[in-house]
Design an enzyme around this catalytic site. Structure first.
Site, PDB file in Angstrom:
ATOM      1  N   ASP A  60      -3.039  -0.639   5.239  1.00 47.97           N
ATOM      2  CA  ASP A  60      -2.107  -1.069   4.198  1.00 47.97           C
ATOM      3  C   ASP A  60      -2.837  -1.504   2.928  1.00 47.97           C
ATOM      4  O   ASP A  60      -3.908  -2.107   2.988  1.00 47.97           O
ATOM      5  CB  ASP A  60      -1.271  -2.233   4.748  1.00 47.97           C
ATOM      6  CG  ASP A  60      -0.285  -2.775   3.742  1.00 47.97           C
ATOM      7  OD1 ASP A  60       0.629  -2.029   3.360  1.00 47.97           O
ATOM      8  OD2 ASP A  60      -0.441  -3.944   3.328  1.00 47.97           O
ATOM      9  N   GLU A  62      -3.141   3.894   2.743  1.00 44.78           N
ATOM     10  CA  GLU A  62      -2.102   3.754   1.727  1.00 44.78           C
ATOM     11  C   GLU A  62      -2.827   3.367   0.435  1.00 44.78           C
ATOM     12  O   GLU A  62      -3.137   2.208   0.210  1.00 44.78           O
ATOM     13  CB  GLU A  62      -1.080   2.680   2.096  1.00 44.78           C
ATOM     14  CG  GLU A  62       0.063   2.618   1.095  1.00 44.78           C
ATOM     15  CD  GLU A  62       0.700   1.247   0.968  1.00 44.78           C
ATOM     16  OE1 GLU A  62       1.800   1.161   0.415  1.00 44.78           O
ATOM     17  OE2 GLU A  62       0.081   0.259   1.400  1.00 44.78           O
TER      18      GLU A  62
END
Length: 730
Positions: free
Chosen positions: A405, A458
């Protein structure tokens, strides 16, 4: 006899070398024993073979007992204490046991190269020196004192004083007769003696259910795995050339039980795995499942990186889920969050009274977007803690990969910061070279030790070579989310159809950079929350047009280069925004338009997996060629997908509500092209416009095609006519 200073430090809980005073010690040719038992009125010592060793005298009213014992060598004793109310308490003295960790552990830990920290740190039930118990170890180099506390010592830090391993800054102790299921925390004093909030174990393998925050001694993994076939397949595969279609799930809100409670891992396995298999997805990706205190954070504010959250049951339940998915041919990916951590008092923030895991300077150690701390990636012990965690999930729970993330927030020192709010690197730049090194080391460690595991970044900027090998100057990820595809295409489809002709490059531009990285096309949870609307309601037009456009979009996406990801609910066109507080709106499947979208997604996955042309060159330019790129006035796009020794597939997408009959287009080869996908088919809720199953291209490749309104077609050259030598140029 103990000195007055030792006695004072012990009864006040300030002793940083408890093993020098507590337990059994030589006194000339005899031995003495010392134990702290507040409120006890008498203490009798016994050898572990049951023979009485002596009675200890109270030497301080705070409960410090001391006396000679009849033993011939240093050894653990069992104490029998009596309290004023007549209550009795028997336990084996932890200060009679030697250390569990060794000098090599100290060396590799201090060097930052220990690859098995999860076997050493935290709480481990073991048999030590012939006695069953639990070994506790925690890193707190700047603490003045560290204790482990729990019901086993009445949460009294004076009775759980740990041994300091000076070279590594690690504290450890073996507590006899403490086993799995026991809650515990660490009690620390700062270097100046200031008490700190009780801390959960950074390496806890199990945690209490929120709002409780204690760690729990976890039993050694008991699950017997049966997923060798799945793991062997992926260990030998090149994931870039495999079909990868991911169903992203928030485990707490996919479904609930009839009372609105979370499903357990076993209940999720019984419902979710068959559902995913039926839809044809290859992987399930969970939003973070590491322990976290605050439900609306969706798991992204984790306080227990090594513990599956207690919301869904015990850790072995998660192991059973992963094994069940693997046996059904489905991989499991986890959202992993090394970008930041919350500042909850029981967590990592200022763990030993100093900025241990984070930076002292808030310009590097505080995240303005999330009000959180930022890991100090340049500190070798911190990088080691995180890298070991990545290895832990792959080894302990057989997960197939990690989606990392907020990588962009790690890579840039000025991320979400104004001038003067960040500190440049040594070269004066904005790149966080320490984070870069950490990500490279993490990827090298994971790929080097667990063949078949993938990592996905990401990363929302144009940082170069995110999914390139480290030895080529890349970050070492296997894949990167294609945020540009998501933003450009959703912006295009949110426009009224009449205006799309003027924004043709929202679709075509992505192919300029489509092969610079190994991309995953992600329509994620972030796109359907916080007022952004569901995917269905992002589409322009009336309800019929919204459904038709969404179906055409999905079919285009499955024909576009890159691996695929849908967030739960998108597969049946959830109307409402997603909320972590409730289950998806499954009742929508009572309505044909929603069932049609679901059937379309299942058929797209079936095609994607069965046609090498649609997946085997997802990450290579040789697998893509434009057929029609400049039909902006018609809002039509067409391209061919190819793979060696496989029939090519042409994808034709059309984004106006006009039926186009007799549309002339030059296909890559002469012959019969079978219509293998039509997003406007009546089965999906469309108008049923199409080509009666096939179109024929003349010897130059030209064909007249019926293109449905707001529809995507896939045409595959019939195998009878398949011959690479007959492909028309360009």
């Amino acid at each position: 006899m103990l000195s007055s200073g030792q006695i004072a430090r012990l009864v006040e809980g300030r002793e940083d070398d408890p093993f020098a005073a507590l337990g059994v010690h030589p006194d000339g040719k005899a031995f003495t024993a010392c134990v702290l038992l507040p409120e006890a009125v008498s203490v009798t010592a016994y050898r572990l073979d049951g023979k009485m060793a002596g009675t200890l005298a109270l030497v301080d009213p705070a409960g410090l007992f001391f006396g000679k014992v009849a033993v011939r060598k240093r050894q653990p004793l069992r104490y029998h204490a009596v309290f004023p109310d007549g209550g009795e308490y028997r336990f084996i003295d932890p200060y009679g046991f030697g250390p569990v960790l060794g000098p090599l552990d100290d060396y590799y830990f201090a060097e930052g190269s220990h690859g098995r920290l999860f076997d050493k740190m935290g709480a481990h039930p073991i048999r030590h020196e012939g006695v069953d118990g639990t070994h506790f170890a925690v890193w707190a180099p700047n603490a003045g004192r560290v204790s482990v506390v729990g019901d086993f010592n009445r949460w009294d830090g004076r009775r759980g004083l740990m041994r300091r391993r000076q070279d590594a800054g690690v504290w450890e102790i073996f507590i006899p007769e403490v086993g799995p299921g026991v809650p515990y925390k660490f009690e620390l004093l700062a270097a100046d003696g200031t008490p700190l909030p009780l801390k959960a174990d950074p390496f806890a393998f199990q945690s209490e259910l929120r709002p409780s925050t204690a760690s729990i001694v976890a039993a050694p993994p008991a699950h017997v795995w049966g997923d060798d076939r799945h793991r062997d397949y992926w260990a030998k595969a090149d994931a870039r050339r495999e079909p990868v279609s991911i169903y992203e799930v928030h485990a707490g809100s996919w479904q609930r039980d009839e009372d609105g409670n979370f499903l357990s891992w076993d209940e999720l396995a019984n419902r979710l795995i068959p559902y995913v298999v039926g839809l044809g997805f290859t992987h399930i990706e969970f939003l973070p499942i590491s322990e976290y205190p605050y439900d609306p954070s969706w798991g992204y504010q984790t306080t227990g990186l090594y513990a599956p959250t207690a919301r869904f049951g015990e850790p072995d339940g998660f192991a059973r889920f992963v094994d069940g998915a693997h046996r059904a041919g489905v991989g499991v990916l986890l959202d992993w969050v090394p970008a930041h951590f919350p500042t909850d008092a029981h967590g990592l923030a200022r763990f030993d009274g100093t900025a241990l895991y984070e930076h002292e300077d808030p310009r590097k150690g505080f995240h303005p977007d999330w009000n959180t701390a930022i890991y100090n990636f340049g500190r070798r012990e911190v990088a080691q803690f995180l890298i070991n965690n990545a290895l832990f999930w792959a080894e302990r729970y057989h997960v197939d990969g990690l989606r990392v993330d907020a990588v962009a927030s790690m890579l840039y020192l000025d991320y979400s910061r104004k001038a003067g709010e960040w500190i440049p690197n040594a070269q004066g730049g904005r790149e966080n070279v320490e984070a870069v090194d950490f990500l490279q080391q993490m990827n090298k460690a994971l790929y080097g030790t667990h063949p078949g595991v993938m990592t996905v970044a990401e990363e929302s900027t144009s940082w170069p070579k995110v999914s390139h090998p480290v030895h080529e100057g890349g970050l070492g990820f296997g894949f990167k989310w294609n945020m540009g595809f998501m933003h450009d295409t959703l912006r295009y489809l949110s426009r009224e159809a009449v205006h799309r002709a003027h924004h043709h490059d929202d679709i075509t531009f992505g192919l300029v950079y489509a092969f610079t990285e190994n991309f995953v096309l992600a329509l994620s949870h972030d796109e359907v929350v916080h007022g952004k609307a569901s995917l269905l309601h992002k589409m322009a037009g009336d309800d019929w047009q919204k459904f038709a456009t969404l179906r055409a979009y999905y079919a285009m996406m499955w024909g576009y280069p890159g691996k695929k990801l849908l967030f739960m609910g998108q597969e049946f066109a959830q109307r409402a925004e997603w909320s972590e507080a409730r289950a998806l709106d499954w009742h929508l499947l009572d309505h044909q338009p929603h069932r049609g979208v679901q059937k379309l997604v299942a058929d797209l996955n079936r095609l994607y997996r069965s046609r090498p042309a649609l997946h085997a060159r997802d990450c290579e330019p040789e697998g893509f060629e434009w057929v029609l790129v400049d039909a902006a006035a018609d809002s039509v796009f067409a391209w061919v997908r190819r793979s060696p020794s496989a029939a090519p597939v042409v994808v034709i997408s059309h984004f106006t509500p006009v039926l186009r009959q007799g549309y002339r287009i030059r296909l890559p080869a002469a012959g019969l092209w079978r219509e293998i996908m039509n997003s406007d088919a009546a089965d999906y809720g469309g108008s049923g416009a199409g080509n009666m199953g096939s179109v024929t291209a003349d010897e130059d490749g030209w064909a007249s095609i019926t293109i449905p309104p707001l529809g995507t077609l896939m045409l595959e050259l019939d195998y009878i006519d398949w011959d690479e030598s007959r492909l028309t140029p360009g």
